[in-house]
Enzyme design. Structure first.
Site, PDB file in Angstrom:
ATOM      1  N   GLY A 221       0.864  -1.071  -0.035  1.00  0.00           N
ATOM      2  CA  GLY A 221      -0.024  -0.181   0.006  1.00  0.00           C
ATOM      3  C   GLY A 221       0.886   1.370  -0.021  1.00  0.00           C
TER       4      GLY A 221
ATOM      5  N   ASP B  91      -5.065   2.666  10.570  1.00  0.00           N
ATOM      6  CA  ASP B  91      -6.328   2.264  10.797  1.00  0.00           C
ATOM      7  C   ASP B  91      -6.855   1.506  12.347  1.00  0.00           C
ATOM      8  OD1 ASP B  91      -9.160   1.949   9.790  1.00  0.00           O
ATOM      9  OD2 ASP B  91      -8.459  -0.149   9.326  1.00  0.00           O
TER      10      ASP B  91
ATOM     11  N   PHE C 216     -13.753   3.845   3.678  1.00  0.00           N
ATOM     12  CA  PHE C 216     -12.971   3.041   2.801  1.00  0.00           C
ATOM     13  C   PHE C 216     -12.372   3.550   1.562  1.00  0.00           C
ATOM     14  CE2 PHE C 216     -11.215  -0.479   0.338  1.00  0.00           C
ATOM     15  CZ  PHE C 216     -10.517  -1.169   1.047  1.00  0.00           C
ATOM     16  N   VAL C 217     -10.896   3.818   1.476  1.00  0.00           N
ATOM     17  CA  VAL C 217     -10.357   4.642   0.516  1.00  0.00           C
ATOM     18  C   VAL C 217      -9.839   3.854  -0.398  1.00  0.00           C
ATOM     19  CG1 VAL C 217     -10.445   6.484   1.845  1.00  0.00           C
ATOM     20  CG2 VAL C 217      -8.281   5.344   1.977  1.00  0.00           C
TER      21      VAL C 217
ATOM     22  N   LYS D 149      -6.678   7.225  10.238  1.00  0.00           N
ATOM     23  CA  LYS D 149      -8.215   7.210  10.710  1.00  0.00           C
ATOM     24  C   LYS D 149      -8.355   6.779  12.194  1.00  0.00           C
ATOM     25  CE  LYS D 149      -9.367   4.034   7.226  1.00  0.00           C
ATOM     26  NZ  LYS D 149     -10.344   3.130   6.357  1.00  0.00           N
TER      27      LYS D 149
HETATM   28  P1  5GP Z   1      -4.430  -1.530  10.753  1.00  0.00           P
HETATM   29  O1  5GP Z   1      -3.351  -2.516  10.987  1.00  0.00           O
HETATM   30  O2  5GP Z   1      -4.035   0.151  11.046  1.00  0.00           O
HETATM   31  O3  5GP Z   1      -5.693  -1.598  10.910  1.00  0.00           O
HETATM   32  O4  5GP Z   1      -4.294  -1.505   9.078  1.00  0.00           O
HETATM   33  C1  5GP Z   1      -3.911  -0.795   8.259  1.00  0.00           C
HETATM   34  C2  5GP Z   1      -3.838  -1.449   6.899  1.00  0.00           C
HETATM   35  O5  5GP Z   1      -5.170  -1.690   6.603  1.00  0.00           O
HETATM   36  C3  5GP Z   1      -3.463  -0.352   5.765  1.00  0.00           C
HETATM   37  O6  5GP Z   1      -2.022  -0.554   5.685  1.00  0.00           O
HETATM   38  C4  5GP Z   1      -4.269  -0.749   4.604  1.00  0.00           C
HETATM   39  O7  5GP Z   1      -3.413  -1.886   3.974  1.00  0.00           O
HETATM   40  C5  5GP Z   1      -5.409  -1.533   5.240  1.00  0.00           C
HETATM   41  N1  5GP Z   1      -6.466  -0.488   5.379  1.00  0.00           N
HETATM   42  C6  5GP Z   1      -7.242   0.133   6.409  1.00  0.00           C
HETATM   43  N2  5GP Z   1      -8.014   1.097   5.984  1.00  0.00           N
HETATM   44  C7  5GP Z   1      -8.011   1.114   4.526  1.00  0.00           C
HETATM   45  C8  5GP Z   1      -8.834   1.611   3.719  1.00  0.00           C
HETATM   46  O8  5GP Z   1      -9.856   2.594   3.947  1.00  0.00           O
HETATM   47  N3  5GP Z   1      -8.614   1.526   2.247  1.00  0.00           N
HETATM   48  C9  5GP Z   1      -7.704   0.409   1.958  1.00  0.00           C
HETATM   49  N4  5GP Z   1      -7.515   0.068   0.605  1.00  0.00           N
HETATM   50  N5  5GP Z   1      -6.862  -0.357   2.811  1.00  0.00           N
HETATM   51  C10 5GP Z   1      -7.113   0.018   4.176  1.00  0.00           C
HETATM   52 MG    MG Z   2      -1.064  -1.860   4.261  1.00  0.00          MG
END
Ligand code: 5GP
Ligand code: MG
Length: 175
Positions: free
Chosen positions: A41, A103, A152-153, A131
């Site tokens: 990402g 996230d 969700f982006v 977020k």
């Molecule tokens: P966390 O462990 O903080 O929940 O996860 C972060 C990962 O979840 C990000 O690196 C990304 O890959 C994915 N992610 C979280 N929110 C989004 C979103 O809104 N869109 C997309 N495409 N991936 C997201």
């Molecule tokens: Mg990621």
């Protein structure tokens, strides 16, 4: 089922913010800092940010790491898998971790812990998007591009089932 993408952050806004982030971050990067980009990402964010950092005449090394959470839905399970570890020795070096989206916080919390385990000195974190309303693990990044609501982006490296990574802007995915 139709998918539509509503523009959220434009190319120009991203560009301006990346330039500003590089200016903020550069003075904190000691010689020999390893910049570890989380795949997939963050790959576009990293390539833009690194080329801006290059204007600040630093001595940095690049590496990559791929993590995934168990399960593949849009909610994080909190358990992380190392698909590809970074190759560089980070022992006694500073590390700058780059990710696309903060996230739940599980991914970056894990990545920081992993770098600590490998013996890194100072560990800085930078994300393009944050977020905060979605946090499961308390975590604050040192540098944030944009704080966004619980949407969700896609685009600018981020995907929906591997699609839309190539978009030059950040969009809100609607089904
Ligand atoms: P966390 O462990 O903080 O929940 O996860 C972060 C990962 O979840 C990000 O690196 C990304 O890959 C994915 N992610 C979280 N929110 C989004 C979103 O809104 N869109 C997309 N495409 N991936 C997201
Ligand atoms: Mg990621």
């Amino acid at each position: 089922m139709t998918i539509s993408i509503e523009p959220l952050i434009s190319e120009a806004e991203i560009r301006a913010r990346v330039v500003a982030l590089a200016t903020e971050i550069a003075p904190r990067l000691q010689p020999g800092t390893v910049v570890v980009t989380l795949l997939k990402g963050a790959f576009i964010f990293a390539s833009d940010l690194l080329r801006e950092l290059a204007r600040h005449d630093l001595d940095i090394h690049l590496d990559f790491m791929a993590l995934s959470s168990y399960g593949n839905d849009t909610r994080s399970s909190g358990r992380l898998l190392i698909n590809m570890d970074c190759q560089k020795l980070v022992e006694n070096r500073d590390v700058l971790l780059l990710d696309d989206i903060l996230d739940s916080g599980n991914t970056l919390a894990f990545a920081v812990e992993h770098m600590r385990f490998k013996g890194a000195e100072q560990i800085l974190t930078c994300v393009l998007l944050d977020k905060p309303s979605r946090r499961q693990t308390p975590f604050q990044a040192d540098y944030v591009g944009f704080t966004i609501p619980d949407l969700f982006v896609v685009g600018y490296g981020t995907d929906y089932a591997e699609r839309f990574r190539e978009l030059p802007f950040i969009g809100h995915l609607k089904e």
